[in-house]
Motif scaffolding. Structure first.
Motif, PDB file in Angstrom:
ATOM      1  N   ASP A   1      -5.482  -1.055  -4.883  1.00 41.86           N
ATOM      2  CA  ASP A   1      -4.918  -1.571  -3.632  1.00 41.86           C
ATOM      3  C   ASP A   1      -5.864  -2.566  -2.965  1.00 41.86           C
ATOM      4  OD1 ASP A   1      -3.371  -2.064  -1.461  1.00 41.86           O
ATOM      5  OD2 ASP A   1      -3.568  -0.071  -0.572  1.00 41.86           O
ATOM      6  N   GLU A   2      -5.640  -3.822  -3.227  1.00 47.41           N
ATOM      7  CA  GLU A   2      -6.455  -4.902  -2.627  1.00 47.41           C
ATOM      8  C   GLU A   2      -7.935  -4.577  -2.670  1.00 47.41           C
ATOM      9  OE1 GLU A   2      -5.091  -6.829   0.861  1.00 47.41           O
ATOM     10  OE2 GLU A   2      -3.028  -6.178   0.547  1.00 47.41           O
TER      11      GLU A   2
ATOM     12  N   SER B   1       0.833  -1.210   0.000  1.00 47.54           N
ATOM     13  CA  SER B   1       0.000   0.000   0.000  1.00 47.54           C
ATOM     14  C   SER B   1       0.863   1.254   0.000  1.00 47.54           C
ATOM     15  CB  SER B   1      -0.912   0.035   1.237  1.00 47.54           C
ATOM     16  OG  SER B   1      -1.811  -1.032   1.200  1.00 47.54           O
TER      17      SER B   1
HETATM   18 MG    MG Z   1      -2.007  -2.810   2.128  1.00 47.66          MG
END
Ligand code: MG
Ligand code: ADP
Length: 247
Positions: free
Chosen positions: A163-164, A43
């Motif tokens: 991001d995920e 991240s």
């Molecule tokens: Mg992360």
């Protein structure tokens, strides 16, 4: 040709250095997946590229232009580089349509009509056109994430950072969202994504990077990383992923 270039980037939170010299090249139309344990820096790396964090040294370039360091035009950068977060981050007090048209009208210089027409077209592509007047809290997590993707696309970014984006979704909603990302990949959108969905990474990634404690420890094609990892740490990570049923 390299479109997004990350050169020896370091970044610290206080005294805690979390990126310890990351270098990465993403070519146009390429899809690069970042994998690695929680806390490895995925991240942070994405946030640095989008100037949500300030790097301590190194350089980031988009299409040849330096986009890190002082004096960077953050609005311009974020028009070129879109980002979608795990937690959607939609504005709760704005309709779906307003969430999507806000940046294009405020920053992108589009007229309301133009921005709305584009928003409706994009919503149609993700099966959400009928929700344009809904508010985020009336939508499922999967629907909110589809809106968040559309919001990022509405600025016509040249690179999309993800991001995920499926990590907070109920399992039955993950497939829809990944399906949209897969279509974007097929359309040739350049993407850099952190993901725990290894099966998906295997399908779409042209390059997979394994992050470990703030460094890219190993990189290669999905086949190389998933089938013939060279580093012990990569093997350990993948075996835990297999145990968790994600590969
Ligand atoms: Mg992360
Ligand atoms: P990942 O996304 O791979 O799980 P992160 O980039 O979120 O990893 O985190 C990398 C490291 O940075 C971790 O040690 C984490 O605790 C730390 N970190 C992340 N965000 C912050 C923050 N806002 N303040 C301080 N430390 C942070």
């Amino acid at each position: 040709m390299t479109f997004l270039e990350v050169r020896d980037v370091h970044m610290s939170y206080g005294h805690n250095e979390v990126l310890k010299g990351v270098s990465l090249d993403v070519a146009k139309h390429e899809v690069v997946c970042l994998i690695g344990a929680s806390g490895s820096g995925k991240s942070t790396l994405l946030r640095c590229i989008n100037a949500l964090e300030t790097i301590t040294s190194g350089e980031i370039r988009v299409d040849g232009d330096v986009v890190s360091g002082p004096g960077v035009d953050v609005n311009r950068l974020r028009r070129n580089v879109g980002m979608v977060f795990q937690s959607y981050n939609l504005f709760p007090h704005m309709s779906v349509l307003r969430n999507i048209t806000l940046a294009p009208t405020r920053i992108g210089g589009k007229s309301k009509e133009e921005a709305e027409a584009q928003a409706l077209e994009l919503l149609g592509r993700v099966g959400m056109r009928d929700k344009s007047h809904a508010f985020p809290d009336a939508l499922s997590g999967g629907q909110q994430q589809r809106v968040a993707i559309v919001r990022a696309l509405a600025s016509n970014p040249q690179v999309l950072l993800l991001d995920e984006i499926t990590a907070a979704l109920d399992p039955e909603l993950v497939g829809d969202v990944l399906g949209i990302v897969r279509e974007l990949a097929e359309d040739g959108l350049t993407m850099l994504l952190a993901t725990h969905e290894m099966g998906f990474a295997k399908d779409v990634a042209s390059q997979v990077c394994f992050l470990h404690q703030g460094r890219i420890l190993e990189r290669g094609t999905a086949a190389q990383i998933f089938e013939e990892p060279q580093e012990e740490r990569t093997r350990q990570f993948l075996s835990r992923v297999v145990t968790a049923g994600r590969l």
